[in-house]
Write an enzyme that holds these catalytic residues in place. Structure first.
Site, mmCIF file in Angstrom:
data_model
loop_
_atom_site.group_PDB
_atom_site.id
_atom_site.type_symbol
_atom_site.label_atom_id
_atom_site.label_comp_id
_atom_site.label_asym_id
_atom_site.label_seq_id
_atom_site.Cartn_x
_atom_site.Cartn_y
_atom_site.Cartn_z
ATOM 1 N N ASP A 16 0.986 -0.995 -0.120
ATOM 2 C CA ASP A 16 -0.125 0.062 0.059
ATOM 3 C C ASP A 16 0.935 1.223 -0.090
ATOM 4 O O ASP A 16 2.024 1.327 0.553
ATOM 5 C CB ASP A 16 -0.905 0.162 1.209
ATOM 6 C CG ASP A 16 -1.723 1.128 1.350
ATOM 7 O OD1 ASP A 16 -2.554 1.479 0.342
ATOM 8 O OD2 ASP A 16 -1.826 2.099 2.403
ATOM 9 N N ASP A 18 -0.212 4.924 0.811
ATOM 10 C CA ASP A 18 -0.265 6.135 1.749
ATOM 11 C C ASP A 18 -0.415 5.524 3.002
ATOM 12 O O ASP A 18 -0.958 4.802 3.464
ATOM 13 C CB ASP A 18 -1.615 6.717 1.494
ATOM 14 C CG ASP A 18 -1.632 8.214 2.063
ATOM 15 O OD1 ASP A 18 -0.621 8.596 2.318
ATOM 16 O OD2 ASP A 18 -2.996 8.687 2.640
#
Lengths: 260, 260
Positions: A16, A18
């Site tokens: 992922d 952010d």
């Protein structure tokens, strides 16, 4: 930098962005080095984000701007995933979303259309949202168009605090139309992970998903049959783990802790 | 025109507007005459609407423009009801709504305020809605401000079909804030009916509410302890009655059928 033994067995790392690689425009300390070291050890690295405001091209540019070693084909954003989900189901779409989403939909051969023609309303975060856009979307839905969202995130973090996410816009349309979305493509749906596994020929057992959210990253990974590591550089705190419905296989201070 | 015997016993008639007295800018045939005849028989007539885009002054002007005999003090709109609900609870409000709502809030002595100062977010239908307004509202809510809506109607009818209502905007904020509204003032809440009864010294048993919606008008009337008549000139069809949770005491083709 050497991978810890418990991570060396994975051949692919699904990261992922952010909260794992960056916060806003700041790379998380050690993250660019971690990505480089993974690739140097011969691991496949893929980048994931639920945020649909940028296209894959946009995220590739951001990854490189922040010092990450990334190539085309390694980026999976929910705008792309939504376009793939839609491309064999409909042709004309009404978009409540930003340029990145529009770009991916067009690349997938979908046509932007008005309220009277669209077969599907596609909802992503839209910081240019107006009442008129909601009204147009509802007109599509009243005609029986599909309702598809890039992701259901109710908020997103900004410099000024939380801001409404795609999930909030979706909630308005679900309330007005009196029905739920036909699909919410992003995590915790497994679709984006499964798409990446398929496109790169990876078996679920070979891959580790690394995320900062229990309800999207970890939950989505589990639904796709992946091992999941939670990092504490983003949304989730250690204290959230106890009441989490789905637990990660590993908990790391940061992505740097994949290494010894 | 003579009232049917079953209606003659009521001394006050609480009439919903849209779907009972008018549709859009068209009076429903016989409705102006029915209002005049009620008043001529010495009955008190009050006008109700969940729509918060106009103030009482605005609705009075509309009633008169469409040929209804109406006086100041007879109009109950959700903008006014919200202002009354709020005036002893908070001082500074952040408004997602239109001019009519702003006018009533100011008349009640409330101050419009920005995201950092408001103690309450007030949500009504806002056809000038932007993402920025939702973002400001969420910033208030993140600080712990109250969330109050004029009404929860998910849609409203327009010439071009259904459009998103205050309830759709409320749903977006509830999703983003991760909590439900502290109050939804309009029908089916009993507050607006109770306010009118109090201000006019009417006992619930003396009054008949007339509405075109089962889920707001009839439900709200029952919660306030009122008798309710459903007219079929608006939203509800006869076939909706069977699966209605709350049944009206009377069903009329139109408001004209109060009379012989």
């Amino acid at each position: 930098m050497r991978l810890k033994p418990e991570f060396a067995r994975f051949s692919a790392f699904l990261l992922d962005c952010d909260g794992v690689l960056w916060r806003g425009e700041e790379p998380i300390p050690g993250a660019p080095e971690a990505v480089r070291a993974l690739k140097a050890s011969g691991k496949k690295v893929l980048f994931f984000t639920n945020n649909a405001t940028l296209s894959r091209r946009g995220y590739l540019a951001k990854l490189r701007r922040l010092g990450f070693d990334a190539e085309p084909g390694e980026v999976y954003c929910s705008a792309y995933a939504a376009a793939v989900w839609l491309r064999n189901r409909v042709r004309r779409v009404y978009v409540v979303g930003e340029e990145g989403l529009v770009e991916e939909l067009k690349l997938a051969g979908l046509e932007l259309a008005g309220p009277e023609e669209a077969e599907c309303v596609v909802v992503g975060l839209d910081r240019g949202l107006t009442y008129g856009k909601l009204e147009g979307a509802l007109r599509c839905l009243s005609r029986g168009a599909l309702l598809v969202a890039t992701n259901g995130d109710p908020t997103l973090p900004t410099e000024r605090g939380l801001a409404p996410g795609a999930g909030a816009i979706l909630a308005a349309l679900e309330a007005a139309a009196g029905r739920r979305a036909d699909a919410v493509v992003g995590k915790p749906n497994a679709f984006m992970y499964e798409l990446a596994l398929r496109e790169h020929g990876i078996r679920p057992g070979e891959a580790l998903a690394v995320g900062d959210r229990l309800d999207t990253d970890v939950e989505g990974a589990k639904r796709a049959g992946l091992a999941a590591a939670l990092v504490l550089t983003g949304a989730a705190k250690l204290s959230d783990l106890e009441r989490a419905r789905v637990k990660p296989d590993f908990v790391l201070g940061s992505i740097r802790d994949l290494f010894e």
